[in-house]
Scaffold this motif. Structure first.
Motif, PDB file in Angstrom:
ATOM      1  N   SER A 254      43.570  30.873  58.969  1.00 22.90           N
ATOM      2  CA  SER A 254      43.991  31.191  59.403  1.00 22.90           C
ATOM      3  C   SER A 254      44.152  32.986  58.869  1.00 22.90           C
ATOM      4  N   GLY A 255      43.861  32.741  57.338  1.00 18.24           N
ATOM      5  CA  GLY A 255      44.070  33.602  56.437  1.00 18.24           C
ATOM      6  C   GLY A 255      45.146  33.073  55.112  1.00 18.24           C
ATOM      7  N   LYS A 256      45.915  32.061  55.210  1.00 16.53           N
ATOM      8  CA  LYS A 256      46.996  31.839  54.561  1.00 16.53           C
ATOM      9  C   LYS A 256      46.834  32.281  52.932  1.00 16.53           C
ATOM     10  N   THR A 257      45.417  31.092  53.093  1.00 18.24           N
ATOM     11  CA  THR A 257      44.826  30.991  51.182  1.00 18.24           C
ATOM     12  C   THR A 257      44.485  32.406  50.777  1.00 18.24           C
ATOM     13  N   THR A 258      43.735  33.069  51.985  1.00 18.86           N
ATOM     14  CA  THR A 258      43.490  34.424  51.363  1.00 18.86           C
ATOM     15  C   THR A 258      44.496  35.359  50.875  1.00 18.86           C
ATOM     16  N   LEU A 259      45.535  35.427  51.611  1.00 18.30           N
ATOM     17  CA  LEU A 259      46.909  36.379  51.539  1.00 18.30           C
ATOM     18  C   LEU A 259      47.377  35.718  49.864  1.00 18.30           C
ATOM     19  N   MET A 260      47.054  34.122  49.871  1.00 13.95           N
ATOM     20  CA  MET A 260      47.882  34.239  48.338  1.00 13.95           C
ATOM     21  C   MET A 260      47.076  34.824  47.473  1.00 13.95           C
ATOM     22  N   HIS A 261      45.924  35.028  47.582  1.00 15.71           N
ATOM     23  CA  HIS A 261      44.680  35.050  45.710  1.00 15.71           C
ATOM     24  C   HIS A 261      44.722  36.563  46.318  1.00 15.71           C
ATOM     25  N   LEU A 262      45.619  36.917  47.063  1.00 20.45           N
ATOM     26  CA  LEU A 262      45.419  38.986  46.786  1.00 20.45           C
ATOM     27  C   LEU A 262      46.904  39.294  45.729  1.00 20.45           C
TER      28      LEU A 262
ATOM     29  N   ILE B 217      49.977  46.846  42.067  1.00 21.59           N
ATOM     30  CA  ILE B 217      48.780  45.933  41.239  1.00 21.59           C
ATOM     31  C   ILE B 217      47.545  46.356  41.138  1.00 21.59           C
ATOM     32  N   ARG B 218      47.010  47.303  41.500  1.00 24.14           N
ATOM     33  CA  ARG B 218      45.582  48.176  41.074  1.00 24.14           C
ATOM     34  C   ARG B 218      46.336  49.017  39.732  1.00 24.14           C
ATOM     35  N   ASP B 219      46.572  49.506  39.730  1.00 24.13           N
ATOM     36  CA  ASP B 219      46.956  50.570  39.110  1.00 24.13           C
ATOM     37  C   ASP B 219      47.845  49.928  37.691  1.00 24.13           C
ATOM     38  N   VAL B 220      47.620  49.180  37.400  1.00 25.45           N
ATOM     39  CA  VAL B 220      48.222  48.161  36.173  1.00 25.45           C
ATOM     40  C   VAL B 220      47.477  47.503  35.896  1.00 25.45           C
ATOM     41  N   THR B 221      47.278  46.774  34.389  1.00 24.53           N
ATOM     42  CA  THR B 221      46.629  45.765  33.447  1.00 24.53           C
ATOM     43  C   THR B 221      46.261  44.388  34.437  1.00 24.53           C
ATOM     44  N   LEU B 222      45.541  44.332  34.186  1.00 26.75           N
ATOM     45  CA  LEU B 222      45.184  42.658  35.087  1.00 26.75           C
ATOM     46  C   LEU B 222      45.689  41.775  34.564  1.00 26.75           C
ATOM     47  N   SER B 223      46.449  41.748  33.423  1.00 30.05           N
ATOM     48  CA  SER B 223      46.779  40.761  32.801  1.00 30.05           C
ATOM     49  C   SER B 223      48.288  40.244  33.153  1.00 30.05           C
ATOM     50  N   SER B 224      48.439  42.105  32.799  1.00 27.33           N
ATOM     51  CA  SER B 224      50.211  42.106  33.446  1.00 27.33           C
ATOM     52  C   SER B 224      50.192  41.422  34.749  1.00 27.33           C
TER      53      SER B 224
ATOM     54  N   ARG C  46      56.035  43.258  47.597  1.00 26.69           N
ATOM     55  CA  ARG C  46      55.805  43.726  48.700  1.00 26.69           C
ATOM     56  C   ARG C  46      53.821  44.764  49.616  1.00 26.69           C
ATOM     57  N   LEU C  47      53.463  43.988  50.161  1.00 31.58           N
ATOM     58  CA  LEU C  47      52.358  44.070  50.957  1.00 31.58           C
ATOM     59  C   LEU C  47      52.634  44.928  52.124  1.00 31.58           C
ATOM     60  N   ASP C  48      51.773  45.997  51.627  1.00 29.90           N
ATOM     61  CA  ASP C  48      52.355  46.985  52.841  1.00 29.90           C
ATOM     62  C   ASP C  48      50.538  47.573  53.135  1.00 29.90           C
ATOM     63  N   ASN C  49      50.673  46.652  54.943  1.00 27.24           N
ATOM     64  CA  ASN C  49      48.997  47.181  55.319  1.00 27.24           C
ATOM     65  C   ASN C  49      48.111  46.652  55.042  1.00 27.24           C
ATOM     66  N   VAL C  50      48.803  45.442  54.746  1.00 24.84           N
ATOM     67  CA  VAL C  50      46.925  44.844  53.533  1.00 24.84           C
ATOM     68  C   VAL C  50      45.830  44.224  54.613  1.00 24.84           C
ATOM     69  N   ALA C  51      44.668  44.497  54.259  1.00 25.53           N
ATOM     70  CA  ALA C  51      43.275  43.832  55.432  1.00 25.53           C
ATOM     71  C   ALA C  51      42.273  43.686  54.337  1.00 25.53           C
ATOM     72  N   PHE C  52      41.691  42.720  54.068  1.00 23.72           N
ATOM     73  CA  PHE C  52      40.824  42.175  53.278  1.00 23.72           C
ATOM     74  C   PHE C  52      39.924  41.358  54.216  1.00 23.72           C
ATOM     75  N   ALA C  53      38.109  41.659  53.670  1.00 18.60           N
ATOM     76  CA  ALA C  53      37.587  40.861  54.120  1.00 18.60           C
ATOM     77  C   ALA C  53      36.382  40.244  53.046  1.00 18.60           C
ATOM     78  N   TYR C  54      35.708  38.796  52.971  1.00 12.08           N
ATOM     79  CA  TYR C  54      35.336  38.464  51.981  1.00 12.08           C
ATOM     80  C   TYR C  54      33.546  40.174  52.519  1.00 12.08           C
ATOM     81  N   GLN C  55      33.483  39.095  50.691  1.00 11.35           N
ATOM     82  CA  GLN C  55      31.992  40.078  50.923  1.00 11.35           C
ATOM     83  C   GLN C  55      30.571  39.164  50.863  1.00 11.35           C
ATOM     84  N   GLY C  56      29.981  39.572  52.019  1.00  7.58           N
ATOM     85  CA  GLY C  56      29.034  38.806  52.997  1.00  7.58           C
ATOM     86  C   GLY C  56      29.716  38.802  54.139  1.00  7.58           C
TER      87      GLY C  56
END
Lengths: 631, 618
Positions: free
Chosen positions: B408-416, B435-442, B370-380
């Protein structure tokens, strides 16, 4: 925190029933001989050709080295003279003053000789290094393309860098070893001249050192090589981790890799400690031998002084010579390794320099003029990279000036080879390729290059600005020409959107641009070159439809008013051609317009109806029966 | 690839700047680095202690040699019975022999322990650097040149390694030799002592100045040589372009320009070295001449013994080398401080995407993404949001297609979704767990991505396929390869699954690379499988066979497919059309065609040639 001694081995067969661990980090391949024969006359004579222009410098530096060594040898003798004739056994101040004056003269000579020796030798070796590299590089511009196709770039780079560097090291140390040999002989002679009995006694430690050193050298070299190799293995694994970090993180391999890397780092640590032990072990040996020599001088020499058989200054001079005694032996044994390495490198260098140039301008070659027309003709052409296995067999077709012909056929049909022949990358074995009505072997290669512009399947950009890449070698093109071409292929918009527009530096071969963008820039480059004939190998990879549309439009612009020969993959491109030549297995099997070929119901019409995006995709089994017909 | 272009940031923490070699380090940072390296060396107290004690003893042995030699000379001059002299000579000779042997052994101990401290330090740092690089997030790697990181891990590490043996231990040795030596000489005869040592300050100054100049020009030379090697490498790699444009003369000009600059600089470096070394030798011999003259007068006048003069002269020869090497020491400090500063900047880099404290593993139950209202900008590029307001849900067995123009942000979205980057707003959950509350490895095990540019490792095909599951069985590997339509090609290779691929192995076509990349991802059994434009080089026929082979596999997970070729998405349950980082259209293929919007226009564009073809067919 102490280096761990245990690590999971890379390839363990545990008995717990689990499959073996299929994991390594880094890759390592040692496939080049590092040491060759110490002396290889053929290599030396080839290298001597490069030293030839600097013959004067070589003579000067050898003379300077000799003077430098002699002046160093003279110093203990002067001290001895000052002590024996100026101080002890009756004060004689004038002798002391004259000796010091002589000393001053010797050190002035020493200073000048050292300046000349190091400066001239260093410059000469650097110059030769750069000359060899230039010669190799310019040779590589002319050697046959099939050699370049077969040879990895990395391998050639290691010739141009590592191997030429070891030649430089060799030249520099060769001159200096002349000094070492002189020094060694000089010390022996001086000692024997001062007192041959004491001299012989002291010199008896020399062979011991020589034997120990030669014995040590073999084991030490193995240890140094092992340390060097462990280092490059470890560094290779680090580089892999950096380049592949996205794959590592994406597949959660970090922990496994860390375990494997720990094993490599531990091995590296141990190899270095071993090398360090071996390097240091010589110190107490040399120091002990020096101690023995000094003890002999004091004991025997001292007794001789007391007896009055030698003067005290002689004893002092001996003590001075002993301090320098072992230096030349160390350098000379090291020089042996340098020579072996240089011969191995030199052998590889001559291999590159000896690669055949099979395509050269004929002595009576004439330039192809702009007025010559833009026709291309294949007249019963037979060609193979290996003449026994021709990839083109008796192929004939003609492209009239201004016409566009599409070359189609499955992979391996000889399309790319035909393209290479038009530019005379290779010479045909039978028949002739004519451009502008002239056999390509009768015109100069430079003029052929101006007459034909090529766009390769993989757009290749150089590090530099966008403008430099578009202009490339068309130095006559103005900035306005560059911009016009860029506009014409529809790349102007994205170029101006880059941070510095046309002056934006392209990262590592345009890595900051998309494939489609790089494609468009390579079109602009061909357009600026403004040639009569355009030879184009269409890209096979799928690009997004938006860019694809731009590329199709740009292609039309590019072909306008030019002769076009296109190795076509896209159906759209093929249909737009005036004529289509169908190749299979090196034989032309069909030729005609799209409609004619469709009506003929041959290979083309069947390939076309299979609904593949590109003719290259078509699996071999589907074209099999036509192949049988072709061969 | 477009991401890197967007993310060209600047600012204080810009890794591009931190790791640039010619960029000078702030003085404070350099001092901190040196003191930190010193502290790290102290983690090996035993070896450090041995090195230091051995240094002191080696210096003592070294210093006693000239004194003994002087005594020996004097013993031969003593007026008295020959037997007494012989006894004295014998004692001195034996002592000298013993001292020489000891000097050798202490030097061995000093050098070996000092180097072993360096190697141990390097061992620890190598592991730390490796670990850090593997853990630093994509945002860091986007903004860092891989070449710079390699240099930090190789050259900078060497600079730090050499610090203990070439800087610290040598400083102690030189201080002892000079200090005690000066005391001995000056206390014997003040003026002669000063004369004997007079060359030292000059030589120390020249040597330091020379090494610092050489270091500075070395860095510039490396850059010039890098340019030269780039010119050569690009020429060789692009030899077909060079030949096609008949531009060998142009290329030779580029080569000559780069080559001549490098050669001129090499010559300048030789000049610097020659000038300094010759001057140092001259200063040394001049001092020796002065000692000979003045000392000789003293001896002649009976105010000094010949032996003492010999002590002065031999002491000078012993001191010559370490003084001339002062420059190397200074250079070692300079190197340690700049190299250390860069190395520590890397090691101290915060890992922005990391496990939360005490985070549990992700537990996949239903397999709902589930993605809920996701937004993201690259550093810089904080001003420009790469994706914004993205919400959608996908359940087990569903396939979602993602389409949109470039950028259009397709790859960015897939990397989130695998948490390569952290979202700036909104949340991504799998079965209700952020996904931020569980281990990265899992998370990485639950979400697998077939990336656009797949990096292949230089190893066998089987090792590449089993990359994410190194203990996989042969049959599983072959099954994956079969599903990716790779098996038939592999068995035709001379060494089948053992064939080495990658940078130094068999070279693969774009389509083969992508199929290998798919095969290795299939090994992972993830809950969410993402194809990020990873079939572009695979022909449509093969792609459809891959898709058919994955039907059962896809039933157990969510599949997200980014593609340019709309035929790749014909089987998707839903298609999202992205533009400027937003979802502008979504629905099934038929719904979107019916909508007659952007998707329909794109479809029209792609179908055109095929449509013509239909007409052409009888």
């Amino acid at each position: 925190m102490s280096p761990s001694r245990t690590a999971e081995p890379a390839d363990d067969h545990r008995d717990d029933g689990r499959p073996r661990l299929r994991a390594v980090v880094g890759s390592h391949r040692v496939d080049e001989e590092i040491f060759g024969r110490a002396f290889d006359g053929r290599v030396i004579s080839r290298i001597w050709d490069f030293v030839g222009p600097y013959r004067r410098q070589v003579v000067i530096s050898v003379v300077a080295v000799a003077i430098f060594t002699l002046s160093q040898l003279a110093i203990p003798l002067l001290i001895r003279h000052a002590i024996d004739n100026g101080m002890v056994g009756g004060v004689n101040l004038p002798v002391l003053y004259w000796t010091v004056a002589g000393f001053a003269l010797v050190i002035a000579v020493n200073f000048a000789a050292s300046w000349v020796q190091e400066g001239v030798t260093g410059r000469m070796a650097e110059n030769v290094l750069f000359d060899i590299r230039r010669k190799m590089f310019s040779h590589l511009q002319r050697v046959s393309l099939s050699f370049m196709d077969k040879t990895e770039v990395g391998r050639l780079m290691s010739r141009l860098q590592g191997d030429v560097n070891s030649m430089q090291e060799f030249l520099e140390t060769s001159v200096l070893s002349v000094g070492d040999i002189l020094l060694l002989i000089g010390i022996v002679v001086a000692m024997l001249w001062l007192d041959w009995q004491l001299g012989l006694l002291v010199l008896s430690v020399l062979p011991i050192l020589l034997i120990v050193r030669l014995f040590w050298l073999q084991r030490a070299r193995a240890a140094f090589m092992a340390a060097h190799e462990a280092n490059s293995i470890t560094n290779g694994a680090l580089a892999e981790a950096i380049h592949g970090v996205r794959a590592v993180q994406g597949m959660d391999r970090g922990r496994v890799n860390h375990g494997l890397y720990t094993g490599l780092v531990d091995d590296n640590y141990r190899a270095h400690l071993r090398a360090s032990r071996l390097a240091q072990i010589m110190i107490p040996i040399v120091d002990s031998l020096t101690g023995i020599a000094m003890a002999v001088v004091i004991l025997v020499g001292g007794y001789m002084v007391v007896e009055g058989r030698i003067e005290v200054g002689v004893m002092v001079a001996f003590l001075f010579y002993i301090q320098r005694f072992f230096d030349p032996i160390r350098s000379l044994t090291m020089q042996y390794s340098v020579m072996q390495r240089a011969m191995a490198s030199g052998h590889r260098l001559t291999e590159v320099l000896d690669v055949d140039v099979d395509v050269t301008d004929a002595p009576d070659a004439v330039p192809l003029e702009r007025e010559d027309d833009g026709s291309v003709e294949f007249d019963h052409v037979t060609f193979g990279y290996d003449p026994k296995h021709p990839v083109l067999k008796d192929v004939s077709f003609r492209v009239n000036s201004g016409e566009t012909v599409a070359l189609v056929g499955p992979t391996g049909s000889g399309k790319s080879s035909s393209m290479a022949l038009i530019h005379r990358f290779y010479d045909v074995q039978g028949g002739a390729v004519r451009v502008g009505g002239r056999d390509v072997r009768d015109v100069t290669q430079a003029s052929l290059g101006r007459h034909i512009a090529m766009v390769l399947q993989e757009p290749f950009l150089f590090t530099g600005t966008v403008r430099e890449n578009i202009r490339y070698s068309s130095h006559w093109a103005s900035d306005a020409d560059v911009e016009e071409a860029t506009r014409a292929v529809g790349a102007h918009d994205f170029v101006t959107a880059l941070p510095q527009g046309y002056d934006t530096m392209l990262d590592e071969r345009g890595g900051n641009l998309s494939l489609g963008q790089r494609q468009l820039l390579s079109f602009a480059r061909a357009l600026v070159a403004d040639a009569r004939i355009l030879v184009l190998d269409e890209a096979t990879a799928n690009i997004d439809s938006y860019t694809e549309m731009q590329i199709q439009r740009a292609l039309e612009t590019l072909l306008e008013g030019r002769t076009g020969l296109v190795i076509a993959h896209r159906l759209a491109t093929i249909r737009n051609a005036d004529r289509i030549v169908v190749l299979q297995q090196g034989v032309k099997i069909e030729e005609g317009s799209h409609d004619q070929l469709m009506a003929a119901k041959g290979l083309y019409s069947r390939l076309y109806s299979m609904n593949y995006a590109s003719f290259d995709d078509i699996p071999e089994e589907l074209t099999g029966e036509d192949r049988a017909r072709a061969t | 690839m477009t991401n890197t272009a967007v993310a060209n940031g600047s600012g204080a923490t810009d890794p591009k700047r931190i790791f640039r070699r010619t960029e000078s380090t702030a003085a404070g940072e350099g001092v901190n680095a040196v003191s930190r390296i010193t502290r790290m060396c102290l983690a090996y107290p035993g070896r450090v202690a041995v090195a230091m004690i051995a240094t002191v003893l080696a210096a003592a042995a070294q210093l006693s040699i000239p004194v003994l030699l002087g005594r020996a000379v004097d013993a031969t001059q003593a007026i008295g019975s020959a037997t007494a002299d012989e006894a004295a000579l014998r004692t001195i000779a034996l002592t000298l022999l013993a001292v020489s042997v000891l000097r050798g052994l202490f030097t061995l101990a000093q050098n070996y322990s000092a180097e072993s401290v360096g190697h141990a330090l390097a061992h620890d740092l190598r592991l730390a650097v490796y670990d850090k690089i593997q853990r630093l997030p994509f945002s860091f790697h986007d903004r860092t040149h891989s070449g710079d990181l390699i240099t930090v891990g190789m050259l900078d590490l060497e600079g730090v390694r050499m610090y203990f043996s070439t800087a610290l231990v040598r400083t102690v040795l030189l201080t002892l030799l000079l200090g005690i030596g000066a005391y001995l000489l000056i206390s014997t005869h003040a003026l002669l002592g000063i004369l004997a040592l007079s060359f030292a300050p000059f030589a120390a100054w020249r040597s330091t100045a020379m090494q610092l100049t050489l270091r500075k020009t070395w860095l510039i030379l490396q850059e010039k040589l890098a340019i030269l090697s780039r010119v050569m490498e690009e020429n060789l790699a692009g030899i077909r372009v060079v030949r096609a444009f008949s531009s060998a003369p142009h290329e030779m000009k580029k080569f000559d320009a780069a080559s001549e600059e490098a050669l001129a600089l090499s010559h300048r470096r030789i000049d610097v070295r020659v000038k300094s070394t010759s001057a140092m030798t001259l200063a040394f011999f001049a001092a020796m001449g002065a000692v000979l003259l003045y000392g000789g007068t003293l001896v002649a006048e009976g105010e000094m013994s010949v032996g003492t003069l010999a002590t002065f002269l031999t002491f000078m020869t012993i001191l010559q080398m370490p003084v001339r090497q002062l420059g190397l020491m200074v250079n070692a400090y300079a190197r340690a401080s700049t190299c250390g500063a860069r190395l520590f900047a890397l090691l101290d880099m915060p890992v922005e995407v990391d496990d939360a404290e005490g985070a549990p593993d992700l537990k996949v139950t239903e397999g709902t993404l589930r993605l809920d209202n996701v937004a993201f900008a690259y550093q810089g590029a904080e001003g420009h949001r790469a994706v914004t307001g993205i919400s959608f849900e996908a359940r087990k067995g569903e396939t979602v297609g993602i389409v949109g123009p470039p950028g259009s942000g397709k790859t960015t979205l897939m990397h989130l979704i695998p948490r390569f980057y952290d979202v700036d707003a909104g949340s991504i959950t799998i079965d209700g767990q952020d996904i931020r509350d569980v281990t990265l490895s899992s998370v990485r095990q639950a979400v697998a991505v077939v990336q656009q540019d797949s990096f292949l490792f230089t190893t066998s095909i089987e090792n590449n396929i089993a990359y994410g599951d190194p203990r996989a069985t042969d049959s599983r590997i072959e099954r994956s390869a079969g599903s990716a339509q790779l098996h038939d090609w592999v068995v035709g290779l001379p060494e089948r699954y053992g064939t080495v691929v990658g940078e130094r192995g068999v070279s693969l076509s774009g389509g083969q690379r992508q199929r290998l990349s798919i095969a290795r991802t299939l090994m992972l059994e993830p809950a969410v499988l993402i194809f990020d434009d990873s079939t572009a080089a695979i022909d449509a026929g093969t792609e459809s066979r891959i898709r058919k082979g994955l039907r059962d596999y896809a039933a157990d997970r969510v599949t997200l497919i980014v593609a340019h070729r709309l035929s790749s998405l014909s089987h998707a349950d839903r298609i999202l059309f992205l533009e400027d980082g937003r979802i502008v259209e979504q629905g099934t293929h038929d719904e979107l065609i019916a909508l007659g919007g952007r998707y329909a226009a794109l479809h029209e564009l792609q179908m055109r040639p095929e449509a013509d073809m239909m007409e052409a067919q009888p």
